[in-house]
Design an enzyme around this catalytic site. Sequence first.
Site, PDB file in Angstrom:
ATOM      1  N   ARG A 231       0.838  -1.201   0.000  1.00  0.00           N
ATOM      2  CA  ARG A 231       0.000   0.000   0.000  1.00  0.00           C
ATOM      3  C   ARG A 231       0.873   1.252   0.000  1.00  0.00           C
ATOM      4  NH1 ARG A 231       0.815   2.364   4.704  1.00  0.00           N
ATOM      5  NH2 ARG A 231       0.973   1.128   6.626  1.00  0.00           N
TER       6      ARG A 231
ATOM      7  N   ASP B  58       3.018   5.541   5.006  1.00  0.00           N
ATOM      8  CA  ASP B  58       4.102   5.245   5.928  1.00  0.00           C
ATOM      9  C   ASP B  58       3.671   4.139   6.896  1.00  0.00           C
ATOM     10  OD1 ASP B  58       6.378   5.750   7.862  1.00  0.00           O
ATOM     11  OD2 ASP B  58       6.660   7.509   6.600  1.00  0.00           O
TER      12      ASP B  58
ATOM     13  N   THR C  61       2.017   2.293  10.168  1.00  0.00           N
ATOM     14  CA  THR C  61       0.884   2.451  11.074  1.00  0.00           C
ATOM     15  C   THR C  61       0.714   1.175  11.884  1.00  0.00           C
ATOM     16  OG1 THR C  61      -1.374   3.285  11.290  1.00  0.00           O
ATOM     17  CG2 THR C  61      -0.984   1.636   9.574  1.00  0.00           C
ATOM     18  N   TYR C  62      -0.244   1.209  12.793  1.00  0.00           N
ATOM     19  CA  TYR C  62      -0.511   0.085  13.701  1.00  0.00           C
ATOM     20  C   TYR C  62      -1.931  -0.404  13.521  1.00  0.00           C
ATOM     21  CZ  TYR C  62      -2.215  -2.059  18.021  1.00  0.00           C
ATOM     22  OH  TYR C  62      -2.830  -2.897  18.917  1.00  0.00           O
ATOM     23  N   HIS C  63      -2.122  -1.729  13.613  1.00  0.00           N
ATOM     24  CA  HIS C  63      -3.442  -2.341  13.685  1.00  0.00           C
ATOM     25  C   HIS C  63      -3.495  -3.256  14.902  1.00  0.00           C
ATOM     26  CE1 HIS C  63      -4.161  -0.793   9.759  1.00  0.00           C
ATOM     27  NE2 HIS C  63      -3.403  -1.672   9.119  1.00  0.00           N
TER      28      HIS C  63
ATOM     29  N   GLY D 171      -6.944  -0.451   2.722  1.00  0.00           N
ATOM     30  CA  GLY D 171      -8.105   0.379   3.044  1.00  0.00           C
ATOM     31  C   GLY D 171      -7.909   1.287   4.231  1.00  0.00           C
ATOM     32  N   PHE D 172      -8.722   1.097   5.289  1.00  0.00           N
ATOM     33  CA  PHE D 172      -8.749   2.045   6.404  1.00  0.00           C
ATOM     34  C   PHE D 172      -8.633   1.323   7.740  1.00  0.00           C
ATOM     35  CE2 PHE D 172     -13.169   0.722   6.074  1.00  0.00           C
ATOM     36  CZ  PHE D 172     -13.525   0.546   7.403  1.00  0.00           C
ATOM     37  N   ALA D 173      -8.291   2.097   8.780  1.00  0.00           N
ATOM     38  CA  ALA D 173      -8.251   1.581  10.148  1.00  0.00           C
ATOM     39  C   ALA D 173      -8.837   2.650  11.063  1.00  0.00           C
ATOM     40  CB  ALA D 173      -6.825   1.241  10.558  1.00  0.00           C
TER      41      ALA D 173
ATOM     42  N   CYS E  68       1.985   7.203  10.352  1.00  0.00           N
ATOM     43  CA  CYS E  68       1.839   7.780   9.012  1.00  0.00           C
ATOM     44  C   CYS E  68       2.887   8.851   8.732  1.00  0.00           C
ATOM     45  CB  CYS E  68       0.429   8.333   8.806  1.00  0.00           C
ATOM     46  SG  CYS E  68      -0.873   7.106   9.072  1.00  0.00           S
TER      47      CYS E  68
END
Length: 231
Positions: free
Chosen positions: A76, A79, A81-83, A160-162, A178
């Site tokens: 993707r 930068d 990120t965390y999930h 996609g999105f979080a 990010c």
Amino acid sequence: MRQITSINLPTTDYGKVLELQRDLFTGLLNGIQQQYLILCEHLNVYTLGRATDEANILFSDSELEVIGAEKYLIERGGDVTYHGPGQLVGYPLLNLSTFTEDLGWYLRAIEETIITTIANYGITGYRIAGLTGVWVNVNGDDEKICAIGIKASKWCTMHGFALNVNTNLAYFDRIIPCGIGDKRVTSMEKLLGRQIDMQEIQHAYSRAFESVFHVELVNSTDQVSVLESVW
């Protein structure tokens, strides 16, 4: 009305869902007409997009096991990120040729689905020019409540999105999310002072997605096979 297949997963290892995404994305590229929206939560994981600056990663690989997290370098944009648990993660696998062949339009549409969803809880989300994602005002400061990062090829999309719902925000302290160092992240739980049922927010998001994209979400008739493929 156009129908999109909805795949709703429990808390699932990131790598398994990434594999599922890649399979479905390849199908789209090869002309399969069926389009999807995957909604899930993940186990703790840091994902590094194509634009990741190593300076924004504040942990060493040896620390990952200690903090119970994994790390993935993925395709993707954006930068690091965390999930993790308590975060609603969504992966629309769409062919934009059946919507609008415009990635800017698509990103704004994803933002709008989030803005619509959190408005149901009395939270006002907004955009900041030049910074993809959804933001909220906290004591006069912009704080990020939803990150967005996608991949697109031949107008087909993945990733996609979080949306931070009941997310443990401490995991963000180990990165510069990010790549934006002067703004904090927040969650719906932090803003509202209470936890939110994840099935409830998943349902609210689904309705918002239908409204913004003018589609009907239809639950996969093969959920058992999908679940078996990611476990």
